[in-house]
Scaffold this motif. Structure first.
Motif, PDB file in Angstrom:
ATOM      1  N   MET A  94       0.833  -1.203   0.000  1.00 41.71           N
ATOM      2  CA  MET A  94       0.000   0.000   0.000  1.00 41.71           C
ATOM      3  C   MET A  94       0.872   1.260   0.000  1.00 41.71           C
ATOM      4  N   LEU A  95       0.558   2.158  -0.940  1.00 44.89           N
ATOM      5  CA  LEU A  95       1.206   3.468  -1.026  1.00 44.89           C
ATOM      6  C   LEU A  95       0.158   4.555  -0.884  1.00 44.89           C
ATOM      7  N   MET A  96       0.563   5.671  -0.252  1.00 44.90           N
ATOM      8  CA  MET A  96      -0.347   6.803  -0.084  1.00 44.90           C
ATOM      9  C   MET A  96       0.438   8.108  -0.156  1.00 44.90           C
ATOM     10  N   PRO A  97       0.073   9.009  -1.096  1.00 44.82           N
ATOM     11  CA  PRO A  97       0.745  10.316  -1.157  1.00 44.82           C
ATOM     12  C   PRO A  97       0.125  11.298  -0.167  1.00 44.82           C
ATOM     13  N   THR A  98       0.974  12.086   0.496  1.00 43.93           N
ATOM     14  CA  THR A  98       0.509  13.141   1.402  1.00 43.93           C
ATOM     15  C   THR A  98       1.410  14.359   1.222  1.00 43.93           C
ATOM     16  N   MET A  99       1.112  15.401   1.977  1.00 46.32           N
ATOM     17  CA  MET A  99       1.967  16.590   1.978  1.00 46.32           C
ATOM     18  C   MET A  99       2.203  17.059   3.409  1.00 46.32           C
ATOM     19  N   GLY A 100       3.257  17.882   3.569  1.00 45.92           N
ATOM     20  CA  GLY A 100       3.558  18.437   4.877  1.00 45.92           C
ATOM     21  C   GLY A 100       4.400  17.498   5.705  1.00 45.92           C
ATOM     22  N   GLU A 101       4.268  17.628   7.023  1.00 48.23           N
ATOM     23  CA  GLU A 101       5.020  16.765   7.940  1.00 48.23           C
ATOM     24  C   GLU A 101       4.479  15.336   7.836  1.00 48.23           C
ATOM     25  N   PRO A 102       5.316  14.355   7.493  1.00 45.60           N
ATOM     26  CA  PRO A 102       4.799  12.992   7.315  1.00 45.60           C
ATOM     27  C   PRO A 102       4.342  12.368   8.633  1.00 45.60           C
ATOM     28  N   ASN A 103       3.316  11.536   8.555  1.00 48.85           N
ATOM     29  CA  ASN A 103       2.804  10.839   9.720  1.00 48.85           C
ATOM     30  C   ASN A 103       2.463   9.415   9.297  1.00 48.85           C
ATOM     31  N   LEU A 104       2.827   8.439  10.099  1.00 50.65           N
ATOM     32  CA  LEU A 104       2.629   7.031   9.738  1.00 50.65           C
ATOM     33  C   LEU A 104       1.394   6.419  10.378  1.00 50.65           C
ATOM     34  N   ASP A 105       0.587   7.231  11.023  1.00 57.54           N
ATOM     35  CA  ASP A 105      -0.694   6.778  11.583  1.00 57.54           C
ATOM     36  C   ASP A 105      -1.738   6.860  10.468  1.00 57.54           C
ATOM     37  N   ASN A 106      -2.418   5.724  10.186  1.00 57.38           N
ATOM     38  CA  ASN A 106      -3.354   5.734   9.052  1.00 57.38           C
ATOM     39  C   ASN A 106      -4.514   6.707   9.249  1.00 57.38           C
ATOM     40  N   LYS A 107      -4.803   7.047  10.491  1.00 58.35           N
ATOM     41  CA  LYS A 107      -5.852   8.049  10.707  1.00 58.35           C
ATOM     42  C   LYS A 107      -5.395   9.433  10.249  1.00 58.35           C
ATOM     43  N   ASP A 108      -4.067   9.626  10.221  1.00 62.00           N
ATOM     44  CA  ASP A 108      -3.535  10.917   9.792  1.00 62.00           C
ATOM     45  C   ASP A 108      -3.254  10.940   8.293  1.00 62.00           C
ATOM     46  N   TYR A 109      -2.634   9.876   7.756  1.00 55.44           N
ATOM     47  CA  TYR A 109      -2.283   9.928   6.333  1.00 55.44           C
ATOM     48  C   TYR A 109      -3.459   9.642   5.404  1.00 55.44           C
ATOM     49  N   SER A 110      -4.575   9.139   5.934  1.00 52.82           N
ATOM     50  CA  SER A 110      -5.768   8.936   5.107  1.00 52.82           C
ATOM     51  C   SER A 110      -6.353  10.285   4.704  1.00 52.82           C
ATOM     52  N   SER A 111      -7.225  10.244   3.700  1.00 58.71           N
ATOM     53  CA  SER A 111      -7.781  11.504   3.179  1.00 58.71           C
ATOM     54  C   SER A 111      -9.241  11.339   2.801  1.00 58.71           C
ATOM     55  N   LYS A 112      -9.994  12.385   3.023  1.00 58.60           N
ATOM     56  CA  LYS A 112     -11.362  12.456   2.500  1.00 58.60           C
ATOM     57  C   LYS A 112     -11.309  12.532   0.976  1.00 58.60           C
ATOM     58  N   PHE A 113     -12.377  12.043   0.342  1.00 54.57           N
ATOM     59  CA  PHE A 113     -12.507  12.185  -1.104  1.00 54.57           C
ATOM     60  C   PHE A 113     -13.981  12.278  -1.439  1.00 54.57           C
ATOM     61  N   SER A 114     -14.260  12.714  -2.663  1.00 53.31           N
ATOM     62  CA  SER A 114     -15.642  12.848  -3.130  1.00 53.31           C
ATOM     63  C   SER A 114     -15.809  12.059  -4.420  1.00 53.31           C
ATOM     64  N   HIS A 115     -16.947  11.390  -4.549  1.00 50.46           N
ATOM     65  CA  HIS A 115     -17.198  10.633  -5.782  1.00 50.46           C
ATOM     66  C   HIS A 115     -17.241  11.533  -7.016  1.00 50.46           C
ATOM     67  N   LYS A 116     -17.541  12.816  -6.827  1.00 54.32           N
ATOM     68  CA  LYS A 116     -17.591  13.715  -7.987  1.00 54.32           C
ATOM     69  C   LYS A 116     -16.185  13.938  -8.562  1.00 54.32           C
ATOM     70  N   ASN A 117     -15.150  13.644  -7.765  1.00 57.98           N
ATOM     71  CA  ASN A 117     -13.771  13.771  -8.233  1.00 57.98           C
ATOM     72  C   ASN A 117     -13.112  12.400  -8.419  1.00 57.98           C
ATOM     73  N   GLU A 118     -13.925  11.408  -8.695  1.00 64.80           N
ATOM     74  CA  GLU A 118     -13.444  10.027  -8.820  1.00 64.80           C
ATOM     75  C   GLU A 118     -13.899   9.473 -10.161  1.00 64.80           C
ATOM     76  N   LYS A 119     -13.018   8.788 -10.872  1.00 67.59           N
ATOM     77  CA  LYS A 119     -13.365   8.170 -12.152  1.00 67.59           C
ATOM     78  C   LYS A 119     -12.787   6.756 -12.187  1.00 67.59           C
ATOM     79  N   ALA A 120     -13.508   5.885 -12.844  1.00 65.36           N
ATOM     80  CA  ALA A 120     -13.005   4.524 -13.032  1.00 65.36           C
ATOM     81  C   ALA A 120     -13.471   4.009 -14.382  1.00 65.36           C
ATOM     82  N   SER A 121     -12.584   3.362 -15.088  1.00 69.69           N
ATOM     83  CA  SER A 121     -12.914   2.723 -16.361  1.00 69.69           C
ATOM     84  C   SER A 121     -12.022   1.501 -16.495  1.00 69.69           C
ATOM     85  N   ALA A 122     -12.192   0.748 -17.538  1.00 61.14           N
ATOM     86  CA  ALA A 122     -11.391  -0.465 -17.711  1.00 61.14           C
ATOM     87  C   ALA A 122      -9.908  -0.103 -17.777  1.00 61.14           C
TER      88      ALA A 122
END
Length: 934
Positions: A94-122
């Protein structure tokens, strides 16, 4: 010259065919909501890499694929995922991009997202991570995942690598090769208990380690541990992109490096995405359907996409793979695969592949044979070189028999037969009882009805292989075994009913979901005689009565009783489209000359249970089975009996369907295509083989009496066929040295002692298996009051089961235990008159994974009047709740001679399941059986 022109024209036709953009109709979000359990990320057909976002890390039911459409937080992007299963696994590297001071706690490095900014295709996925305004794009080759991160703000950019993501890390390792290259090893435990993944990760620009969490070896360029996470960081300008390529391998670092060299050379993300689309179009173009309804096209091609998502290639580019014995092998002349959800996929996904991809079908079977040679048996539910033993049956034999019956070559028929026969002759999961008694009873094994029925179908499949190979004795043996369903068919009600202690289980409710069936109830399994539908019709009394029985499942109330079973969805009466045991039932109307009823039911399901929405699947996708049902049914065919080279038919759903076969021919189906043509679609030239005669099975009789009685009980023995003659024998304690023989049964008889009754039926010289039942005269005349409420599924034969002298074993699913959830157990024994007591005991069971834990302590009290009790003894538990060994503990104690009429037993339940438990927060069970007083 003519041949050259013809070859060129064929090539142009082929290029044009594959150039058509069927991938435009694929919507990977179908099934990511509801209970579909699919994932939306990037993958290529049958690829090793499934690069997808993870919104679930808790192992929850609707998070099995790592993603659920209802979620709004992404924890990272991992490279392996399961498509529509019912158990959580994968999520490796598992890889996750973040910015700022790095943190290895998944509650911190996780991010909100919106389906309106999400795309999927084959072959493609993208999303905006809201927390730090980072755009993520993903695409893949077979073995390499391509990430492209766009940092929309200037500053410190991080890429988090967390090896503790999702399942349990057993061993982790990170090697720093240089400032742009790292190697990773991850060995983990979840459903697959010993899973190996190696990876080579290449960054497009230098990064340095900025934070680490390591509980093992730490060197400047080498880290190990069972807790292992690293942050790699660099400064970025606004709008700067960082690309990451991740090659994975099941065999080692060398394999990952070779995979990277072969498939990870390109630095052009768009080029790789286009190739992924081309790969998908090549596979999707095998079936062309026409419709003016874009939703229908989307549902169809997404279904095909989901079928082609697995099994997954499980060998490196140099053809090395990890075998079932954990050794490294080379697949010389076939492609080696993993992820075989065979209980699901033998029904439709594999039959579909026999039509449109014979080469892969042969590769799958060659994989099966190697797994047999290296692991001792054919796969049941194999995952990443692990046998999960999930679900029932030995359905690899169905895939093999179907391929052989349809003339598919490219594998060793003799080896495949021997491997299949081996599966049938093992002594696991009730097979020992099945072989000796011709059925499995509740006393032998849990899920006894389902196992008996599915073993019987699989045995028919082995018989078909034997017929093809001219093995007369094997054919006769397995054809007789394939009739074992007759021992569980109750002619009085037409249902497949469990048997216990020689008798039918009573009370019986066909809607009840319990431990006698696999993810279902008697309604779902009473039609599961795919190998002998004419025999089932005859047992019901002919076509008219069987038609009424099919009508009945659709007309029954659409509520199940008994245990809550999340897999049972898409109910039409008791028919459940959302789970596999029902999938062939609507086609059974064809066998009673009512194809119009098949047409009506199939069209209703196609219209209503498959939609172009995230919750557009009515149940788990189950590695392509739910979708394969849709594909075949919409084409107008279905394989009720894999292993028989013909289809059952219905009216095609689309106006025109073109199937492009591997031999270069095209089959065109319209709504006017004769059903006689559809029955042999793609297998018109299959051979017929000489039939051998085989014996008809005589079903074992039923022995009925009170299992526990006070003074006497009447024993009645009933044949399951009116022409059967019954012979029986009794044994009690006074018969220890007597020679006993079977005698004809004429009428019910009475017994007054603890007695064993054995019986068999005979018809036309063919004897049934022996049935044995034990009837116990009560060892005491005590009464018992239970001041706790048992779970209805776990109440054995009632309250007296706790003082009847019969002890349950470690397989608690067989029904001998009392189960109490979320409460203490309090039971009071009344001896009816004062007794002198010197010994007390009560037995409890622990199966931690099943939420059953030992009581914290057990207390014994005595009373003369039933009101005033004194504490005699308190015994603390000594077994760790984390101990996952299924075990029984006797909380016994010697006491000073005490006179009492009443004994109270109080067992204190564990409480809520702790955080480390997969069911954290749920209430633990107490399972108790025998209470003994001396």
């Amino acid at each position: 010259m003519k041949n050259k022109i013809f070859t060129i024209l064929l090539g142009i036709i082929s290029l044009n065919l594959f150039a058509q953009n069927y991938s435009q109709y694929v919507n990977p979000f179908i099934g990511t909501g509801g209970h579909g359990h699919t994932f939306p990320g990037a993958t290529v057909p049958f690829g090793m890499v499934q690069l997808s976002p993870d919104t679930r890390i808790d192992g929850s039911w609707d998070g099995c694929s790592g993603y659920h459409y209802s979620d709004s937080v992404i924890y990272g992007f991992s490279h392996t995922h399961l498509n529509g299963t019912g158990v959580s696994d994968y999520g490796d590297i598992m890889l996750m991009p973040t910015m700022g001071e790095p943190n290895l706690d998944n509650k911190d490095y996780s991010s909100k997202f919106s389906h309106k900014n999400e795309k999927a295709s084959a072959g493609f996925y993208s999303v905006k991570l809201d927390k730090h305004n980072i755009d993520v794009q993903l695409t893949t080759t077979k073995r390499v995942g391509y990430h492209e991160y766009t940092f929309n703000k200037a500053g410190n950019a991080n890429i988090i690598l967390d090896l503790n993501h999702r399942d349990k890390l057993l061993e982790g390792e990170v090697k720093i090769i240089d400032n742009k290259t790292i190697e990773v090893f991850r060995r983990s435990e979840a459903w697959a208990t010993n899973q190996y993944v190696y990876a080579r990760i290449e960054f497009s620009k230098p990064l340095k380690i900025s934070k680490k969490e390591v509980n093992g070896k730490q060197e400047s360029n080498f880290f190990t541990g069972t807790k292992l996470a690293l942050a790699f960081s660099t400064q970025v300008k606004k709008g700067e992109k960082i690309s990451v390529k991740v090659a994975i391998s099941p065999t080692g670092y060398e394999g990952a490096a070779k995979n990277m060299l072969a498939e990870g050379k390109s630095n052009d993300f768009n080029e790789i995405q286009k190739q992924a689309v081309a790969d998908w179009n090549k596979e999707l173009s095998k079936i062309e359907v026409k419709s003016d309804d874009k939703d229908k096209l989307t549902i169809f091609y997404t279904a095909l996409y989901h079928v082609f998502t697995q099994p997954n290639i499980y060998m490196d580019v140099d053809r090395k793979y990890r075998g079932r014995d954990n050794k490294i092998y080379t697949a010389a002349d076939f492609d080696y695969y993993t992820v075989f959800s065979l209980w699901d996929t033998f029904r439709a996904a594999h039959p579909l592949m026999t039509l449109i991809d014979k080469k892969r079908t042969a590769d799958f079977i060659n994989t099966f044979i190697k797994q047999y040679e290296q692991g001792g048996k054919l796969p049941v539910w194999e995952l990443a070189a692990n046998e999960t033993e999930c679900m029932i049956g030995y359905h690899a034999v169905s895939v093999i028999a179907d391929a052989m019956a349809k003339g598919i070559t490219g594998f060793d028929y003799e080896k495949a037969f021997q491997a299949s026969k081996n599966s049938a002759m093992l002594d696991i999961f009730g097979l020992n009882a099945y072989k000796h008694n011709n059925y499995i009873s509740i006393d032998d094994e849990h899920e006894s009805v389902s196992k008996t029925l599915e073993y019987a179908y699989d045995d028919w499949c082995i018989a078909q292989m034997a017929k093809i190979l001219g093995k007369k004795e094997d054919y006769q043996y397995f054809m007789k075994r394939s009739q074992n369903w007759k021992n569980l068919y109750n002619p009085k009600n037409g249902f497949m009913q469990p048997r216990k202690n020689g008798n039918w289980l009573q009370p019986f409710d066909p809607r009840e979901v319990n431990n006698n069936y696999t993810e279902g109830n008697s309604w779902h399994y009473s039609y599961s005689v795919q190998q002998d539908i004419p025999g089932l019709i005859s047992a019901h009394g002919g076509k008219e009565k069987f038609e009424q029985f099919i009508d009945a499942i659709f007309a029954a109330p659409d509520k199940t009783t008994g245990r809550e079973q999340v897999d049972i969805t898409g109910l039409m009466g008791q028919y459940a489209q959302g789970n596999e045991p029902s999938h062939h039932i609507a086609y059974l109307y064809n066998y009673v000359d009512k194809p119009e009823k098949t047409d009506a039911k199939i069209k209703y399901i196609l219209d209503n249970f498959y939609k172009n929405t995230p919750d557009g699947l009515i149940g788990n996708e189950d590695c392509g089975q739910m979708s394969a049902w849709y594909i075949l049914s919409s084409m107008g065919v279905y394989s009720v009996t894999p292993g028989l080279p013909e289809w059952q038919t219905t009216t095609p759903y689309f106006d025109e369907i073109k199937i492009h076969l591997e031999d270069g021919t095209t089959k065109i189906i319209t709504k006017n295509t004769p059903k006689t043509e559809l029955k042999k679609l793609g297998f018109e030239n299959t051979k017929s083989f000489k039939d051998f005669k085989y014996d008809e099975l005589t079903a074992a009789p039923v022995i009925a009496a009170d299992r526990i009685f006070d003074f006497s009980t009447k024993v009645e023995i009933t044949p399951l066929h009116p022409s059967d003659k019954i012979y029986y024998m009794t044994l009690d304690e006074s018969d220890a040295n007597k020679r006993k023989t079977f005698k004809p049964y004429k009428e019910p008889f009475t017994i007054t002692k603890t007695t064993t009754v054995s019986a068999y039926a005979e018809r036309n010289g063919e004897k049934s298996s022996f049935v044995t039942a034990n009837f116990n005269r009560r060892p005491n005349h005590w009464d018992i009051t239970i001041n706790s409420k048992a779970t209805p599924q776990y109440f054995a034969t009632g309250k007296l089961a706790l003082i009847d002298g019969i002890y349950g074993d470690v397989n608690w699913r067989k029904g001998e235990w009392h189960g109490y959830q979320g409460q203490d157990l309090e039971a009071i024994i009344d001896f009816q008159s004062p007794q002198q007591i010197t010994h007390l005991s009560s037995t409890y069971l622990q199966d931690s994974r099943a939420w059953i834990l030992m009581p914290k302590k057990v207390e014994y009290y005595a009373s003369m009047n039933g009101k005033d009790y004194i504490l005699l003894k308190s015994i603390d538990n000594t077994i760790e709740p984390k101990d996952e060994v299924v075990q029984i503990k006797d909380f016994s104690t010697e006491i000073l001679p005490t006179e009492a009429r009443y004994i109270k037993v109080k067992a204190y339940y564990f409480g809520k399941l702790p955080e480390w438990h997969q069911g954290a927060g749920g209430e633990a069970y107490i399972f108790v059986d025998e209470i003994s007083v001396k």
